[in-house]
Design an enzyme around this catalytic site. Sequence first.
Site, PDB file in Angstrom:
ATOM      1  N   GLY A 138     -14.551 -45.202 -14.058  1.00 15.81           N
ATOM      2  CA  GLY A 138     -16.178 -45.375 -14.209  1.00 15.81           C
ATOM      3  C   GLY A 138     -16.864 -44.067 -14.255  1.00 15.81           C
ATOM      4  O   GLY A 138     -16.192 -43.140 -14.380  1.00 15.81           O
ATOM      5  N   ASN A 139     -18.320 -44.228 -14.268  1.00 13.01           N
ATOM      6  CA  ASN A 139     -18.743 -42.994 -14.134  1.00 13.01           C
ATOM      7  C   ASN A 139     -20.214 -43.222 -13.134  1.00 13.01           C
ATOM      8  O   ASN A 139     -20.159 -44.030 -12.683  1.00 13.01           O
ATOM      9  CB  ASN A 139     -19.341 -42.317 -15.582  1.00 13.01           C
ATOM     10  CG  ASN A 139     -20.152 -43.745 -16.410  1.00 13.01           C
ATOM     11  OD1 ASN A 139     -21.126 -44.192 -15.909  1.00 13.01           O
ATOM     12  ND2 ASN A 139     -19.648 -44.271 -17.390  1.00 13.01           N
TER      13      ASN A 139
END
Length: 405
Positions: A206-207
Amino acid sequence: MRIVVGVGGGIAAYKACSLIRKFTETGHHVRVIPTESALQFVGKATFEALSGNRVDTGVFADVPEVPHVRIGQEADLVVIAPATADLMARAAMGRADDLLTATLLTARCPVLFAPAMHTEMWEHPATVANVRTLRAHGSIVMEPAAGRLTGADTGPGRLPEPEEIFALASLLLERADAIPRDLEGRRIVVSAGGTREPLDPVRFLGNRSSGKQGYAMARVAAQRGAHVILVAGNTIGLEPPAGVEVVHVTTAEQMGIAVDKHATGADAVIMAAAVADFRPANVAAAKIKKGAGEPDSIELTKNRDILAGLVAARRDGRLPGLAIVGFAAETGDEHGDVLTHARAKLKRKGCDLLVVNAVGEGKAFEVDNNDGWLLGADGTEQALDHGSKALLASRVLDALGPLLR
């Protein structure tokens, strides 16, 4: 700033307490003016304790100070929350039969109404006409939220959450000009948040995107009159913006499918989401354990470029007239600074506008403020000054308006 908080007589009056506290905690001078009916729900002492100022409802209180004139004249912003059907009707007619409506007649600052009433009342032709009148007079009337109302009833008419009212009120103070209602009849798709690409049932790639900027884009567009479809990825803890249709997704593939679906017939797509460029090539059916069987590396495969796909579909005639806005989170490196990379990305993507944010610790991601640049396909470049994410959203929408078919 001097802010007047008007409180109408509805069950949602209790939420005004949180709004008042938000204003005072951010350093504003707050004067609360409830209607007599509002005091049936929240007592005068509560409003006085939260605001630090006396609370009156009638025009004959403190006569030497002429409060029914002075309060409105001196205000920098008036916020009515909740704005009941009766209160908006009296305001639209120009009545001045209590301190609050008299203040509305003398105020020359921005005025924000946050409606709260049952769905049938909100949709009644009389209320529709009164809202139209108030907007014609220059007031901002928020779109109400949809959800649980009094008793078991649900539907549009719920008071927007105090955080959302506060955000729009703060935007009115930040902008040097009024917020136009220039997107009536427009259909706008906004993507927000980060995507999560599963590695196994527990882990994902993810980020750091929180979705706050995309939610701000959707919120401001809706309050400017647009029908907004918000395609939301990972946005934990964010309340859906009032008056916005929300579609929840998890992965980049799901986001692409949802954006493609809703882009058909839309006037604009704003890709504010942080979409993962890559995903694991293989997703384990069970949690990957340490030790035996532990992989030395993870093979990645590319996700499709949603933004580039929209541009290609427009070029091929499948999305005629669609205005397309992209977002770019950039850092400088040995090959160039943030703007160098952003200009190359704009040329490569082919969108109409590209919002560029310099990212890093405390910048753009997971914070409430933002800044950057707005690059146009026509070669124009505009600096976006540091401010709330709602302010940045409003500046992007200012530039988007002339591009709409």
